[in-house]
Enzyme design. Structure first.
Site, PDB file in Angstrom:
ATOM      1  N   HIS A  93       0.854  -1.194   0.000  1.00  0.00           N
ATOM      2  CA  HIS A  93       0.000   0.000   0.000  1.00  0.00           C
ATOM      3  C   HIS A  93       0.888   1.241   0.000  1.00  0.00           C
ATOM      4  O   HIS A  93       1.278   1.725   1.059  1.00  0.00           O
ATOM      5  CB  HIS A  93      -0.879   0.007   1.246  1.00  0.00           C
ATOM      6  CG  HIS A  93      -1.991  -1.008   1.221  1.00  0.00           C
ATOM      7  ND1 HIS A  93      -1.791  -2.350   1.447  1.00  0.00           N
ATOM      8  CD2 HIS A  93      -3.326  -0.852   0.997  1.00  0.00           C
ATOM      9  CE1 HIS A  93      -2.961  -2.991   1.358  1.00  0.00           C
ATOM     10  NE2 HIS A  93      -3.902  -2.119   1.094  1.00  0.00           N
ATOM     11  N   HIS A 133      -3.146   0.048   7.126  1.00  0.00           N
ATOM     12  CA  HIS A 133      -2.596  -0.375   5.829  1.00  0.00           C
ATOM     13  C   HIS A 133      -1.469   0.547   5.372  1.00  0.00           C
ATOM     14  O   HIS A 133      -0.701   0.195   4.495  1.00  0.00           O
ATOM     15  CB  HIS A 133      -3.700  -0.426   4.770  1.00  0.00           C
ATOM     16  CG  HIS A 133      -4.472   0.846   4.676  1.00  0.00           C
ATOM     17  ND1 HIS A 133      -5.543   1.120   5.494  1.00  0.00           N
ATOM     18  CD2 HIS A 133      -4.327   1.933   3.884  1.00  0.00           C
ATOM     19  CE1 HIS A 133      -6.031   2.322   5.197  1.00  0.00           C
ATOM     20  NE2 HIS A 133      -5.300   2.832   4.238  1.00  0.00           N
ATOM     21  N   LEU A 185     -10.457  -1.402  10.257  1.00  0.00           N
ATOM     22  CA  LEU A 185     -10.570   0.059  10.351  1.00  0.00           C
ATOM     23  C   LEU A 185     -11.473   0.504  11.490  1.00  0.00           C
ATOM     24  O   LEU A 185     -12.446  -0.154  11.835  1.00  0.00           O
ATOM     25  CB  LEU A 185     -11.011   0.601   8.998  1.00  0.00           C
ATOM     26  CG  LEU A 185      -9.939   0.322   7.919  1.00  0.00           C
ATOM     27  CD1 LEU A 185     -10.506   0.445   6.522  1.00  0.00           C
ATOM     28  CD2 LEU A 185      -8.743   1.231   8.110  1.00  0.00           C
ATOM     29  N   ASN A 254      -7.254  12.616   2.563  1.00  0.00           N
ATOM     30  CA  ASN A 254      -6.907  12.588   1.135  1.00  0.00           C
ATOM     31  C   ASN A 254      -8.124  12.393   0.236  1.00  0.00           C
ATOM     32  O   ASN A 254      -7.992  12.346  -0.973  1.00  0.00           O
ATOM     33  CB  ASN A 254      -5.811  11.552   0.855  1.00  0.00           C
ATOM     34  CG  ASN A 254      -6.250  10.135   1.186  1.00  0.00           C
ATOM     35  OD1 ASN A 254      -7.433   9.803   1.128  1.00  0.00           O
ATOM     36  ND2 ASN A 254      -5.290   9.276   1.525  1.00  0.00           N
ATOM     37  N   HIS A 331      -3.903   3.565  -3.720  1.00  0.00           N
ATOM     38  CA  HIS A 331      -4.075   3.027  -2.371  1.00  0.00           C
ATOM     39  C   HIS A 331      -3.354   1.703  -2.134  1.00  0.00           C
ATOM     40  O   HIS A 331      -2.521   1.615  -1.235  1.00  0.00           O
ATOM     41  CB  HIS A 331      -5.580   2.874  -2.095  1.00  0.00           C
ATOM     42  CG  HIS A 331      -5.910   2.029  -0.911  1.00  0.00           C
ATOM     43  ND1 HIS A 331      -5.886   2.522   0.368  1.00  0.00           N
ATOM     44  CD2 HIS A 331      -6.274   0.724  -0.806  1.00  0.00           C
ATOM     45  CE1 HIS A 331      -6.218   1.556   1.206  1.00  0.00           C
ATOM     46  NE2 HIS A 331      -6.459   0.460   0.528  1.00  0.00           N
ATOM     47  N   GLU A 489     -21.123  -0.723  22.663  1.00  0.00           N
ATOM     48  CA  GLU A 489     -20.430  -1.962  22.985  1.00  0.00           C
ATOM     49  C   GLU A 489     -19.108  -2.093  22.232  1.00  0.00           C
ATOM     50  O   GLU A 489     -18.106  -2.545  22.788  1.00  0.00           O
ATOM     51  CB  GLU A 489     -21.310  -3.183  22.652  1.00  0.00           C
ATOM     52  CG  GLU A 489     -22.581  -3.317  23.467  1.00  0.00           C
ATOM     53  CD  GLU A 489     -23.738  -2.511  22.892  1.00  0.00           C
ATOM     54  OE1 GLU A 489     -23.561  -1.867  21.820  1.00  0.00           O
ATOM     55  OE2 GLU A 489     -24.824  -2.523  23.489  1.00  0.00           O
ATOM     56  N   HIS A 557     -32.569 -11.124  21.999  1.00  0.00           N
ATOM     57  CA  HIS A 557     -31.714 -10.997  23.177  1.00  0.00           C
ATOM     58  C   HIS A 557     -31.224 -12.350  23.699  1.00  0.00           C
ATOM     59  O   HIS A 557     -30.559 -12.394  24.726  1.00  0.00           O
ATOM     60  CB  HIS A 557     -32.476 -10.285  24.301  1.00  0.00           C
ATOM     61  CG  HIS A 557     -32.627  -8.803  24.073  1.00  0.00           C
ATOM     62  ND1 HIS A 557     -33.150  -8.270  22.920  1.00  0.00           N
ATOM     63  CD2 HIS A 557     -32.310  -7.734  24.859  1.00  0.00           C
ATOM     64  CE1 HIS A 557     -33.164  -6.950  23.007  1.00  0.00           C
ATOM     65  NE2 HIS A 557     -32.659  -6.595  24.172  1.00  0.00           N
TER      66      HIS A 557
END
Lengths: 763, 763
Positions: A93, A133, A185, A254, A331, A489, A557
């Site tokens: 990358h 990355h 990510l 970017n 990328h 969470e 649940h």
């Protein structure tokens, strides 16, 4: 080769698309405000906010003894080094890392406080690369600034066949200079929030006037993705709420992601959104080249008068200088040798030379180690005078730095428990609340389920900014060790990874984070729990309402399949204790297990206490993963159970004897991974399947994975149902009578050979 | 009992905490702006934005023929009904539903277009209760407005022992008047975005001037949690980007969650954040009582000149009228009979009477059915004239409404494929791209991995607002069927559930959504995939890079344990096809399977094509879940494999024969769930374990669950490693030679009895 003529030092931003927007607020919408609605203005662009932090044209008073030409040469070197590294094996990358070159110079050369000779120096600033990355950005900066493990050969091993490469495709925590493994990510920014909380908390706890023994600043690089990912959104929101002014997020803006320009998919006014979330915002217009402007912006971070986390929106150009500059293809694909040669030519470099680092660039980075030694020595001196002024506190602090937990934690675990039926989630409180109250190493949090998870201890103090007096609850304090994460969470678990990673030694962590929620909602944060497991971080997850016994809340649940994930996840202990005694065992295991996270999975409803009956439960048994609850002579069958349904095994065994004259032995099986790690002799002694005794497991989960230990299951093959707790087990056939009947039927088929050994049967 | 004296009609907001903030921007921070940083103003509060949409004191011209007293009585009735329903079995969530009473009146009585007599009327507005725990809000409104299935007895079955109750603890899609199952927080708002996309897309595709045959508006209630959850944040951001002006989100802003006041955990300026995300924002100050103000605010939703989704911030009071009004305890615990009696007394009602609905309240709701019939008839008439004006389009439209997919979809699947090694992700494109190009039923999206997942078809058109000209890519169109979701995996899958649920018939769905990402990142959206499985929604998830073969990206990107979750998840088909032919089979299965989601799990790297070899792969085989690839006489062992490693089985079998004279048969095993549903005879014929032939499975995942079908595995017990694809399999011992050696060793142990049948062995 050392390009020196001024013209070769000129920055040539080849291929920069002129249309790249610098303001996301109104990106790309072609029709202006032409209708009745158009007097609604978008929220003001963050720049208006930013300029109050930063005067126009404000510059750092100096970049040291280095000229703009020096800086340009450094940037060129950095970009070409990355281009060459990707070209080497035609993988990697390049674009993001190249676009961030100037940010790297500002951070490692001018702003960040770190120690290449002592990478785990306690009071270092922490840097997290959330856009993992772009790892070459970090690897090259580690190399250039003198981290010892990152040799030239190691740097060049990126994407090679070396399994011992220190340059994996994403940064990994095991390696020098890397604080946390990133790549998925949005995780990194949440980790960084955890690091910032850790620094704030330890500072509030141990600093004294004149003795800022904890003063780490946390720096986090993010790309567009981290701003879009939900876990990132949660983390940004919570960090703003907490007013973590020791946290700076640098946005590599970017405007490019894999699919193309960001405005295809996101047209938020990012700065306004960050401001609304409680962040200070600063803009840098030419982030590809203007190191000085970045240094000025980042220097705002350490202004002691600021009260909020700082968001620095740096406009960069992906793959700047290459033919694909500003394009998505920059990328994740190398530029090709021809374009790399063209880049070199445009800079006035020799296109035939690769991996060149001019002497002036080496000089530029030469001072990092010296500066680092000064930082570390100053801190050590401070610590020495602090130890004299505050000996008791300093002693505690040194233990925390060493990762030592106060050894008396175990004394707080009760030796016996109430005899009446008790929800195991309540047992959690009985076992852990005295520990958290007294042992400072633990920080406990919940995703808005304080009334359900029973972890708020005596005189608990929430972690909140001292400037906050909420409508309910006490005024905030960074000394607090109870985190009200809100309904977040995923961020809770990712932040906890950051808390855990703040300081780790061979002894343990400065902080052992505890999270809590309903077990079902650990599916929201599975990605973060996984990252903790991958990194061997000790985080204890307290999961309640862990079966159909959750009752009337219904199938949304009621977990039936989630345990299959956590039982399969490497390094993680998924533990389902069956009563208070096993809960004690589960906590002992989880606190002593330093190699990864644990999940302690408990019931909503009251369950019988088996520890005081003949052949009862034992905390020592939990340490073995599974153990014989009740042995019988000439057994016909073994019944395995765990957690909320442990008593079902005993009940079914009694009923089988009374009604069918079937002799059933019973096994409590709280943790598959621990059991799997026992010797075969122990495993065989517990299960006795090798003697031809079939085993039936009772658990209202899908049976996947139990086939290893049993020949048949009474389990779930569907989702649950909304029925109050007292009716739900009956609805799915988990009554003693029906379970015993099914086991009896199965044994009949087993004896006649209708069932083949190895053919698992769902009863 | 019918309280009539004016004083009894006065709204008494008992227990409203005076300090409840109405503006979240500066909640609770005790120290004002007193330092150097304090000239930084928070982004302007949304109200400034809101008032441009709504004049001060603007009111609906009329609430029909009903007085304020009538409205007050309706609100009292509604609140007491909920209090009584929770009291009945001393369970349930009263506070939120009670606080939202006035919103319910505004929606069902004045604003929303729906048909109780024809609940699945195609062009109805859709309502989603994202804060699903307030389900009584919806159940009571369904009852009062004349939904037939929701009888009085049914309403009172809430939290009873009836397994056939239409009033489960959270709304469930199976029941009349419920569009989607909600409860896990944040899902509902993302579902609603999906519904709004569906309506926009179908409208853009089929509406003609004068013929708005699709004009549904989507209404979504959210609480504080949906604003905090990451999936909600992603969905809000994407909806703002898409400019979905057919979507209205109503925020039940009661500033209370389980842990206490929201400002303990969240102090965002919510309105400013929503505006930054591209929403119009309107405020309602007294949302607990002021029905008229809510009607005015909601009426803005259908203003055709508005371009954005609408966020209505309604200040409410949880449990209004009760002793616990405004407090966290009002959320999930009944008030107690004493307090319910006090509520009744304060309203001037008889505290001894329960479940009372005064005649005037019945009158108030009496007109709903008549109005509904008018709506439906008008639409049917419109459809008739539309059919005459646009016969071809109308015919297509009727098929979509009927959930019929064009039957020629299967014709687009190639009958043969290129013979060279092909990544199965590329095979996906070969199979599906011609289908998506021609068959309008499919909408395909990706979480920013267009270059990797191979699903962008000839002349593909992105779904984006027509007012958007992004920097890259074509100008937007709501006719588009390709969704650039951005890096928002969780919202992608939750939105897809909404797309699927927009219209379902016994034939199928108007829209079959397809999602795509790396398999590893389906861990981010597991909660949404689960909700699709629970609701039997047909969504096809295309997961690539599905093993350690993902290579140099490393363990963060290499799934080893995730398949265990999806193989265990009820109703879902997790399919790992082994070459192009099996990919064709996988798509056939997924398109024909209407009872839930499928995951088609494919490789990053090129794999050998087995379909044209002797004993080759077959698409028919995939339909059986597993099938014999190569049968042999007097077999010593069966080797099972799937997906990217399918050829490993054949290679190992050949090597075993050559080197060890071991006869191995091979089985391709793409889908456990499908196989499990076959007859035992078929299963035995495939596995032949009942004949005493042991089976070894090869798969670089943790083996959990394979124990059902095999006696040993060559699998992963750890996370992966960053190494380029050509080295990674070797690193973990997946070479033909080493696999064959391990199988040979195992067979030796098997024969000597060192391995007990039933004792699974990790080779």
């Amino acid at each position: 080769m050392s390009p020196t003529s001024p013209e070769t030092l000129e920055i040539k931003n080849r291929g920069i698309p002129a249309m790249l927007p610098s303001n996301n607020a109104s990106n790309g919408y072609v029709d202006g405000d032409t209708n009745a609605n158009n007097d609604i203005q978008p929220a003001p662009y963050g720049k208006a906010i930013a300029t109050r932090l930063m005067e126009p044209n404000e510059k750092a008073s100096t970049l040291g003894s280095f000229s703009n030409e020096d800086i340009s040469l450094v940037l060129q070197t950095f970009r070409l080094l990355i281009a060459d590294l990707c070209q080497q094996f035609n993988m990697g990358h390049p674009g993001g890392a190249i676009g961030m070159a100037a940010i790297g110079v500002a951070l490692w050369k001018y702003v960040m406080r770190y120690a290449p000779h002592d990478p785990t120096w306690f009071n270092r600033d922490r840097f997290v690369l959330s856009n993992g990355h772009t790892c070459l950005f970090q690897y090259c900066n580690l190399y250039l600034n003198g981290y010892k493990a990152m040799t030239w050969e190691q740097l060049k091993s990126y994407h090679s066949e070396r399994p011992d490469s220190l340059c994996p495709g994403h940064p990994e925590i095991e390696h020098e200079g890397i604080e946390l493994t990133t790549g998925p990510l949005g995780q990194g920014i949440a980790n960084a929030v955890g690091l910032a909380i850790a620094a704030k908390h330890l500072g509030a706890t141990y600093n004294k006037p004149g003795f800022d023994v904890v003063s780490s600043h946390i720096w986090c690089m993010v790309g567009d993705a981290c701003l879009q990912e939900g876990v990132g959104c949660e983390a940004f929101s919570y960090a703003g709420h907490l007013r973590l002014n020791n946290l700076t997020c640098i946005y590599d803006n970017n405007q490019i992601t894999c699919d193309g320009s960001v405005d295809m998919t996101n047209t938020e006014d990012v700065n306004a959104k960050m401001a609304a979330c409680g962040w200070d915002v600063v803009d840098v217009e030419d982030g590809a080249n203007d190191v000085e402007a970045i240094v000025v912006a980042l220097s705002k971070a350490k202004d002691p008068n600021r009260e909020k986390p700082l968001f620095v929106n740096v406009r960069t150009i992906i793959g700047v200088g290459s033919v694909v500059a500003g394009k998505a293809v920059a990328h994740g694909v190398p530029f090709g040798s021809k374009d790399v040669a063209e880049m070199k030519k445009a800079y006035g470099w020799d296109p035939e030379q690769h991996f060149t680092i001019p002497d002036r660039v080496k000089q530029f980075y030469a001072e990092s180690p010296t500066r680092a030694e000064r930082y570390v020595n100053e801190w050590k001196n401070l610590l020495e005078t602090y130890s004299k002024a505050h000996p008791q506190l300093a002693s505690e602090f040194r233990d925390r730095v060493a990762g030592k937990i106060s050894p008396d934690w175990e004394d707080y675990i009760p030796s016996s428990f109430p005899e009446g039926p008790t929800p195991t989630r309540k047992s959690n409180g009985l076992v852990f609340n005295p520990i958290i109250e007294h042992i400072q190493t633990f920080m406990v949090g919940t995703a808005d389920l304080t009334p359900s998870v029973n972890l708020s201890y005596n005189n608990y103090l929430p972690f909140n900014p001292p400037s906050l007096q909420p409508t309910s609850g006490p005024v905030g304090s960074y000394k607090g060790r109870y985190l009200h994460y809100g309904i977040r969470e995923h961020a809770m678990c990712a932040i906890s990874n950051g808390l855990a990673a703040f300081n780790q030694t061979s002894e343990g962590q400065s902080i052992i984070p505890v999270t809590s929620s309903f077990f079902m909602f650990y599916i929201y944060c599975a990605a973060a729990v996984r990252m903790g497991a991958l990194q061997h971080l000790q985080v204890i997850h307290v999961a309640t309402h862990d079966s159909i016994g959750a009752g009337e809340d219904g199938p949304t649940h009621q977990p039936v399949e989630l345990a299959a994930l956590y039982r399969a996840m490497p390094n993680l202990l998924y533990i389902r204790p069956g009563d208070s005694e096993e809960v004690a065992g589960a906590w002992k295991v989880a606190i002593e297990y330093k190699k990864g996270p644990s999940i302690i999975s408990t019931s909503r409803h009251a369950v019988p206490q088996l520890w005081n009956s003949a052949g009862g439960t034992s905390r020592q048994g939990v340490k073995m993963g599974a153990y014989v609850l009740k042995e019988v002579e000439n057994a016909d069958v073994t019944i395995i159970a765990s957690g909320a349904e442990l008593s079902f095994a005993s009940n079914a065994a009694e009923y089988l004897l009374d009604k069918y004259r079937i002799r059933a032995r019973t096994v409590s099986f709280p943790c598959q991974r621990i059991f799997e790690n026992q010797e075969r002799d122990y495993r065989r002694a517990v299960l006795r399947r090798h003697e031809g005794i079939p085993a039936v497991v009772i658990e209202p989960y899908t049976p996947n994975g139990w086939e290893r230990y049993a020949d048949a299951s009474i389990s779930m093959r569907t989702f649950g149902h909304s029925l109050p707790g007292k009716y739900i087990y009956q609805h799915f056939g988990f009554t003693t009578e029906r379970m015993a009947g099914r086991i009896s039927d199965f044994l009949g088929r087993w004896k006649t050979g209708d069932v083949d050994r190895g053919e698992f049967v769902d009863l």
